[in-house]
Motif scaffolding. Structure first.
Motif, PDB file in Angstrom:
ATOM      1  N   PRO A 250       0.811  -1.214   0.000  1.00  0.00           N
ATOM      2  CA  PRO A 250       0.000   0.000   0.000  1.00  0.00           C
ATOM      3  C   PRO A 250       0.851   1.274   0.000  1.00  0.00           C
ATOM      4  CG  PRO A 250      -0.739  -1.543   1.685  1.00  0.00           C
ATOM      5  CD  PRO A 250       0.551  -2.068   1.132  1.00  0.00           C
ATOM      6  N   ASP A 251       0.185   2.410  -0.082  1.00  0.00           N
ATOM      7  CA  ASP A 251       0.834   3.727  -0.050  1.00  0.00           C
ATOM      8  C   ASP A 251       1.865   3.775   1.072  1.00  0.00           C
ATOM      9  OD1 ASP A 251       1.384   6.490  -0.225  1.00  0.00           O
ATOM     10  OD2 ASP A 251      -0.287   6.971   1.102  1.00  0.00           O
ATOM     11  N   PRO A 252       3.091   4.215   0.764  1.00  0.00           N
ATOM     12  CA  PRO A 252       4.177   4.179   1.761  1.00  0.00           C
ATOM     13  C   PRO A 252       3.886   4.920   3.065  1.00  0.00           C
ATOM     14  CG  PRO A 252       5.022   4.824  -0.392  1.00  0.00           C
ATOM     15  CD  PRO A 252       3.541   4.707  -0.515  1.00  0.00           C
ATOM     16  N   ASP A 253       2.996   5.894   3.035  1.00  0.00           N
ATOM     17  CA  ASP A 253       2.703   6.667   4.242  1.00  0.00           C
ATOM     18  C   ASP A 253       1.517   6.117   5.036  1.00  0.00           C
ATOM     19  OD1 ASP A 253       4.790   8.481   3.735  1.00  0.00           O
ATOM     20  OD2 ASP A 253       3.513   9.641   2.376  1.00  0.00           O
ATOM     21  N   SER A 254       0.992   4.978   4.644  1.00  0.00           N
ATOM     22  CA  SER A 254      -0.200   4.445   5.300  1.00  0.00           C
ATOM     23  C   SER A 254       0.152   3.445   6.405  1.00  0.00           C
ATOM     24  CB  SER A 254      -1.102   3.768   4.267  1.00  0.00           C
ATOM     25  OG  SER A 254      -0.501   2.579   3.796  1.00  0.00           O
ATOM     26  N   ALA A 255      -0.816   3.233   7.286  1.00  0.00           N
ATOM     27  CA  ALA A 255      -0.648   2.236   8.347  1.00  0.00           C
ATOM     28  C   ALA A 255      -0.557   0.835   7.751  1.00  0.00           C
ATOM     29  CB  ALA A 255      -1.812   2.326   9.325  1.00  0.00           C
ATOM     30  N   GLU A 256      -1.268   0.604   6.649  1.00  0.00           N
ATOM     31  CA  GLU A 256      -1.228  -0.705   5.996  1.00  0.00           C
ATOM     32  C   GLU A 256       0.179  -1.014   5.480  1.00  0.00           C
ATOM     33  OE1 GLU A 256      -3.525   1.644   5.142  1.00  0.00           O
ATOM     34  OE2 GLU A 256      -5.344   0.776   6.001  1.00  0.00           O
ATOM     35  N   SER A 257       0.839   0.006   4.938  1.00  0.00           N
ATOM     36  CA  SER A 257       2.207  -0.166   4.458  1.00  0.00           C
ATOM     37  C   SER A 257       3.145  -0.498   5.613  1.00  0.00           C
ATOM     38  CB  SER A 257       2.686   1.093   3.735  1.00  0.00           C
ATOM     39  OG  SER A 257       4.026   0.951   3.327  1.00  0.00           O
ATOM     40  N   ALA A 258       2.982   0.218   6.723  1.00  0.00           N
ATOM     41  CA  ALA A 258       3.816  -0.053   7.901  1.00  0.00           C
ATOM     42  C   ALA A 258       3.608  -1.482   8.392  1.00  0.00           C
ATOM     43  CB  ALA A 258       3.512   0.957   9.003  1.00  0.00           C
ATOM     44  N   ASP A 259       2.354  -1.931   8.399  1.00  0.00           N
ATOM     45  CA  ASP A 259       2.069  -3.312   8.812  1.00  0.00           C
ATOM     46  C   ASP A 259       2.730  -4.311   7.873  1.00  0.00           C
ATOM     47  OD1 ASP A 259       0.546  -2.406  10.940  1.00  0.00           O
ATOM     48  OD2 ASP A 259      -1.378  -2.753   9.930  1.00  0.00           O
ATOM     49  N   ALA A 260       2.609  -4.061   6.557  1.00  0.00           N
ATOM     50  CA  ALA A 260       3.189  -4.970   5.566  1.00  0.00           C
ATOM     51  C   ALA A 260       4.704  -5.017   5.686  1.00  0.00           C
ATOM     52  CB  ALA A 260       2.781  -4.554   4.155  1.00  0.00           C
ATOM     53  N   LEU A 261       5.339  -3.844   5.793  1.00  0.00           N
ATOM     54  CA  LEU A 261       6.803  -3.806   5.914  1.00  0.00           C
ATOM     55  C   LEU A 261       7.269  -4.441   7.216  1.00  0.00           C
ATOM     56  CD1 LEU A 261       7.714  -0.301   4.476  1.00  0.00           C
ATOM     57  CD2 LEU A 261       8.326  -2.526   3.539  1.00  0.00           C
ATOM     58  N   GLY A 262       6.547  -4.205   8.295  1.00  0.00           N
ATOM     59  CA  GLY A 262       6.895  -4.824   9.568  1.00  0.00           C
ATOM     60  C   GLY A 262       6.827  -6.338   9.497  1.00  0.00           C
ATOM     61  N   PHE A 263       5.772  -6.838   8.871  1.00  0.00           N
ATOM     62  CA  PHE A 263       5.625  -8.281   8.709  1.00  0.00           C
ATOM     63  C   PHE A 263       6.743  -8.850   7.838  1.00  0.00           C
ATOM     64  CE2 PHE A 263       4.049 -11.875   6.230  1.00  0.00           C
ATOM     65  CZ  PHE A 263       3.756 -12.768   7.250  1.00  0.00           C
ATOM     66  N   LEU A 264       7.008  -8.187   6.711  1.00  0.00           N
ATOM     67  CA  LEU A 264       8.035  -8.685   5.791  1.00  0.00           C
ATOM     68  C   LEU A 264       9.425  -8.672   6.413  1.00  0.00           C
ATOM     69  CD1 LEU A 264       6.810  -7.065   2.479  1.00  0.00           C
ATOM     70  CD2 LEU A 264       7.048  -9.509   2.914  1.00  0.00           C
ATOM     71  N   THR A 265       9.800  -7.572   7.056  1.00  0.00           N
ATOM     72  CA  THR A 265      11.147  -7.521   7.640  1.00  0.00           C
ATOM     73  C   THR A 265      11.295  -8.536   8.766  1.00  0.00           C
ATOM     74  OG1 THR A 265      10.518  -5.614   9.009  1.00  0.00           O
ATOM     75  CG2 THR A 265      11.711  -5.157   6.971  1.00  0.00           C
ATOM     76  N   SER A 266      10.260  -8.709   9.573  1.00  0.00           N
ATOM     77  CA  SER A 266      10.314  -9.724  10.643  1.00  0.00           C
ATOM     78  C   SER A 266      10.447 -11.123  10.052  1.00  0.00           C
ATOM     79  CB  SER A 266       9.061  -9.662  11.513  1.00  0.00           C
ATOM     80  OG  SER A 266       9.026  -8.472  12.233  1.00  0.00           O
ATOM     81  N   SER A 267       9.673 -11.386   9.001  1.00  0.00           N
ATOM     82  CA  SER A 267       9.746 -12.706   8.355  1.00  0.00           C
ATOM     83  C   SER A 267      11.122 -12.958   7.769  1.00  0.00           C
ATOM     84  CB  SER A 267       8.696 -12.800   7.248  1.00  0.00           C
ATOM     85  OG  SER A 267       7.407 -12.746   7.786  1.00  0.00           O
ATOM     86  N   LEU A 268      11.687 -11.956   7.111  1.00  0.00           N
ATOM     87  CA  LEU A 268      13.011 -12.124   6.508  1.00  0.00           C
ATOM     88  C   LEU A 268      14.085 -12.307   7.570  1.00  0.00           C
ATOM     89  CD1 LEU A 268      12.701  -9.482   3.666  1.00  0.00           C
ATOM     90  CD2 LEU A 268      12.789 -11.962   3.394  1.00  0.00           C
ATOM     91  N   ARG A 269      13.972 -11.594   8.679  1.00  0.00           N
ATOM     92  CA  ARG A 269      14.953 -11.734   9.765  1.00  0.00           C
ATOM     93  C   ARG A 269      14.953 -13.140  10.361  1.00  0.00           C
ATOM     94  NH1 ARG A 269      12.874  -6.152  12.054  1.00  0.00           N
ATOM     95  NH2 ARG A 269      14.285  -4.735  10.954  1.00  0.00           N
ATOM     96  N   SER A 270      13.849 -13.852  10.225  1.00  0.00           N
ATOM     97  CA  SER A 270      13.743 -15.190  10.811  1.00  0.00           C
ATOM     98  C   SER A 270      14.371 -16.278   9.937  1.00  0.00           C
ATOM     99  CB  SER A 270      12.270 -15.535  11.068  1.00  0.00           C
ATOM    100  OG  SER A 270      11.584 -15.772   9.856  1.00  0.00           O
ATOM    101  N   VAL A 271      14.785 -15.929   8.728  1.00  0.00           N
ATOM    102  CA  VAL A 271      15.357 -16.916   7.810  1.00  0.00           C
ATOM    103  C   VAL A 271      16.794 -17.234   8.238  1.00  0.00           C
ATOM    104  CG1 VAL A 271      16.087 -17.325   5.414  1.00  0.00           C
ATOM    105  CG2 VAL A 271      13.919 -16.163   5.882  1.00  0.00           C
TER     106      VAL A 271
END
Length: 77
Positions: free
Chosen positions: A7-28
Motif C-alpha cells: 500500500p501507499d508508503p505513508d499508510s498504516a497498511e504499508s507499515a504493517d506490511a513492511l513490519g511483517f516482511l522484515t520480521s519474516s526475513l529476519r527469521s530466515v
C-alpha cells in the motif's frame, strides 16, 4: 530486496506490511538483519508505484550466498 504491490508508503497498511516482511526475513537462517523505511526513514527505501526496498544482510556461514536467494524470494512471496 525490492518489494512491489504494498500500500501507499505513508499508510498504516504499508507499515504493517513492511513490519511483517522484515520480521519474516529476519527469521530466515542465514539472514543477519533486514532494514526498511520503518527502521530508517529515508526516501531511498520508497520506490515508485507501491514499491519498497528492504536491505537484507546475509551470513550464509558454510553455504553459498546464492543458495539463500530462492529461500528469501519464497519468504517474501
Amino acid at each position: 530486496m525490492v518489494i512491489s504491490g504494498i500500500p501507499d508508503p505513508d499508510s498504516a497498511e504499508s507499515a504493517d506490511a513492511l513490519g511483517f516482511l522484515t520480521s519474516s526475513l529476519r527469521s530466515v537462517p542465514g539472514v543477519s538483519g533486514a532494514i526498511s523505511s520503518l527502521d530508517w526513514p529515508d526516501p531511498l527505501f520508497t520506490g515508485n508505484d507501491g514499491g519498497a526496498l528492504i536491505i537484507v544482510g546475509l551470513d550464509p556461514r558454510d553455504k553459498p550466498v546464492e543458495a539463500l536467494v530462492p529461500i528469501l524470494r519464497a519468504k517474501a512471496d
